[in-house]
Design a protein around this motif. Structure first.
Motif, PDB file in Angstrom:
ATOM      1  N   ALA A   8       0.848  -1.191   0.000  1.00 59.52           N
ATOM      2  CA  ALA A   8       0.000   0.000   0.000  1.00 59.52           C
ATOM      3  C   ALA A   8       0.883   1.241   0.000  1.00 59.52           C
ATOM      4  O   ALA A   8       2.005   1.217   0.528  1.00 59.52           O
ATOM      5  CB  ALA A   8      -0.911   0.003   1.225  1.00 59.52           C
ATOM      6  N   VAL A   9       0.377   2.316  -0.604  1.00 60.30           N
ATOM      7  CA  VAL A   9       1.121   3.572  -0.667  1.00 60.30           C
ATOM      8  C   VAL A   9       0.234   4.699  -0.160  1.00 60.30           C
ATOM      9  O   VAL A   9      -0.868   4.908  -0.665  1.00 60.30           O
ATOM     10  CB  VAL A   9       1.577   3.897  -2.098  1.00 60.30           C
ATOM     11  N   PRO A 163      -4.356  11.930  -7.769  1.00 58.18           N
ATOM     12  CA  PRO A 163      -4.043  10.553  -8.152  1.00 58.18           C
ATOM     13  C   PRO A 163      -4.091  10.340  -9.662  1.00 58.18           C
ATOM     14  O   PRO A 163      -4.938  10.891 -10.358  1.00 58.18           O
ATOM     15  CB  PRO A 163      -5.138   9.743  -7.457  1.00 58.18           C
ATOM     16  N   TYR A 164      -3.147   9.536 -10.151  1.00 60.33           N
ATOM     17  CA  TYR A 164      -3.180   9.119 -11.552  1.00 60.33           C
ATOM     18  C   TYR A 164      -2.233   7.948 -11.753  1.00 60.33           C
ATOM     19  O   TYR A 164      -1.352   7.688 -10.941  1.00 60.33           O
ATOM     20  CB  TYR A 164      -2.809  10.267 -12.503  1.00 60.33           C
ATOM     21  N   ALA A 165      -2.427   7.258 -12.856  1.00 58.02           N
ATOM     22  CA  ALA A 165      -1.506   6.223 -13.314  1.00 58.02           C
ATOM     23  C   ALA A 165      -1.374   6.381 -14.823  1.00 58.02           C
ATOM     24  O   ALA A 165      -2.370   6.508 -15.525  1.00 58.02           O
ATOM     25  CB  ALA A 165      -2.018   4.839 -12.951  1.00 58.02           C
ATOM     26  N   LEU A 172       5.725   2.511 -15.905  1.00 58.54           N
ATOM     27  CA  LEU A 172       4.495   2.878 -15.207  1.00 58.54           C
ATOM     28  C   LEU A 172       4.797   3.945 -14.161  1.00 58.54           C
ATOM     29  O   LEU A 172       5.690   3.763 -13.323  1.00 58.54           O
ATOM     30  CB  LEU A 172       3.883   1.643 -14.529  1.00 58.54           C
ATOM     31  N   ILE A 173       4.050   5.052 -14.219  1.00 63.13           N
ATOM     32  CA  ILE A 173       4.177   6.128 -13.240  1.00 63.13           C
ATOM     33  C   ILE A 173       2.862   6.197 -12.468  1.00 63.13           C
ATOM     34  O   ILE A 173       1.788   6.311 -13.065  1.00 63.13           O
ATOM     35  CB  ILE A 173       4.435   7.488 -13.912  1.00 63.13           C
ATOM     36  N   GLY A 197       0.177  -4.729 -11.190  1.00 67.31           N
ATOM     37  CA  GLY A 197      -0.003  -3.312 -11.481  1.00 67.31           C
ATOM     38  C   GLY A 197      -0.446  -2.524 -10.262  1.00 67.31           C
ATOM     39  O   GLY A 197      -0.158  -2.908  -9.128  1.00 67.31           O
ATOM     40  N   ALA A 198      -1.146  -1.431 -10.514  1.00 69.96           N
ATOM     41  CA  ALA A 198      -1.531  -0.496  -9.451  1.00 69.96           C
ATOM     42  C   ALA A 198      -3.034  -0.264  -9.457  1.00 69.96           C
ATOM     43  O   ALA A 198      -3.661  -0.202 -10.519  1.00 69.96           O
ATOM     44  CB  ALA A 198      -0.803   0.835  -9.617  1.00 69.96           C
TER      45      ALA A 198
END
Length: 251
Positions: A8-9, A163-165, A172-173, A197-198
């Motif tokens: 988790a972040v 937030p974004y991906a 991957l950012i 992934g995220a």
């Protein structure tokens, strides 16, 4: 490097203890192998309580990174250098000496193995205040990631509170957004990383009760106004992208 299956972040908590507690209660966070905290932990209305809660709740599962606001709190406390934000100047004065020493010792980046090399930072890998946004140009991403080992598959950054991906130059950012001072829409924003992934997550909590609690429990004279601005209200993503576009190097 030990591989992890679920990480988790949490980023940019900014001393918003009610928002943090809402995220800490999430089952997926409680089950995560590690919880990476990507900076700006305490600069806000409940700084001492927020740091204590993170230590008590996460213990050895926490992986801490320094953000620009953490660095500025230390400078304000040790050197008397104003941060430029009244709430942060106040927060710096509240921290215990052990908390100041802890923040001062935090690293600017951390790398973990989550299905590949994953680099965590606060703003960008080279600077804790640098701005990159979801719509940053390809050349901008190449510039700010120029010093990152090509073998790093994923970069996690915070700082902009949105937030974004996205994919940039095959990498991957991910920005988990902000737990305590979200931009774009209300809620405590965070992310969950796996080898696949995220996932961007948002924890909805009682904003009215949280704002009332912050105003009552914080000793900061402007706590009620802070809670109104960042808990009850939310800056739009469009307004923030416009305001920060120049710092991204665009016209």
């Amino acid at each position: 490097m030990q591989p992890y299956e679920v990480v988790a972040v949490l980023s940019d908590i900014h001393g918003n203890l009610p928002a943090l507690e809402a995220v800490l209660a999430e089952p997926d966070l409680r089950a995560a192998d590690r919880v990476v905290l990507t900076g700006d932990h305490a600069a806000g209305p409940l700084p001492v309580e927020t740091l204590d809660r993170l230590h008590a709740a996460l213990g050895d599962r926490a992986v801490w990174i320094s953000g620009n606001a953490d660095r500025e709190l230390v400078q304000a406390r040790r050197d008397g250098k104003p941060t430029g934000y009244p709430v942060d100047d106040w927060a710096a004065a509240q921290l215990r000496d052990d908390q100041v020493a802890f923040l001062a010792a935090l690293p600017p980046t951390v790398e973990l193995d989550i299905g590949g090399r994953t680099l965590f930072c606060h703003a960008t890998p080279r600077d804790d205040e640098e701005i990159v946004l979801v719509d940053s140009r390809a050349a901008r991403w190449a510039e700010v990631m120029s010093g990152v080992d090509p073998a790093v598959a994923t970069v996690i950054c915070g700082h902009t509170h949105m937030p974004y991906a996205r994919i940039a130059h095959g990498r991957l950012i991910v920005n988990p957004g902000s737990v305590g001072m979200p931009y774009g829409r209300p809620g405590a924003h965070w992310a969950l990383l796996t080898p696949d992934g995220a996932q961007l997550r948002r924890t909805v909590y009682d904003y009215e009760a949280a704002a009332t609690r912050i105003a009552a429990e914080s000793g900061f004279a402007g706590a009620a106004e802070w809670a109104q601005e960042y808990v009850r209200d939310t800056y739009t993503a469009e307004a923030v992208l416009t305001a920060w576009g120049a710092r991204d190097g665009r016209p």
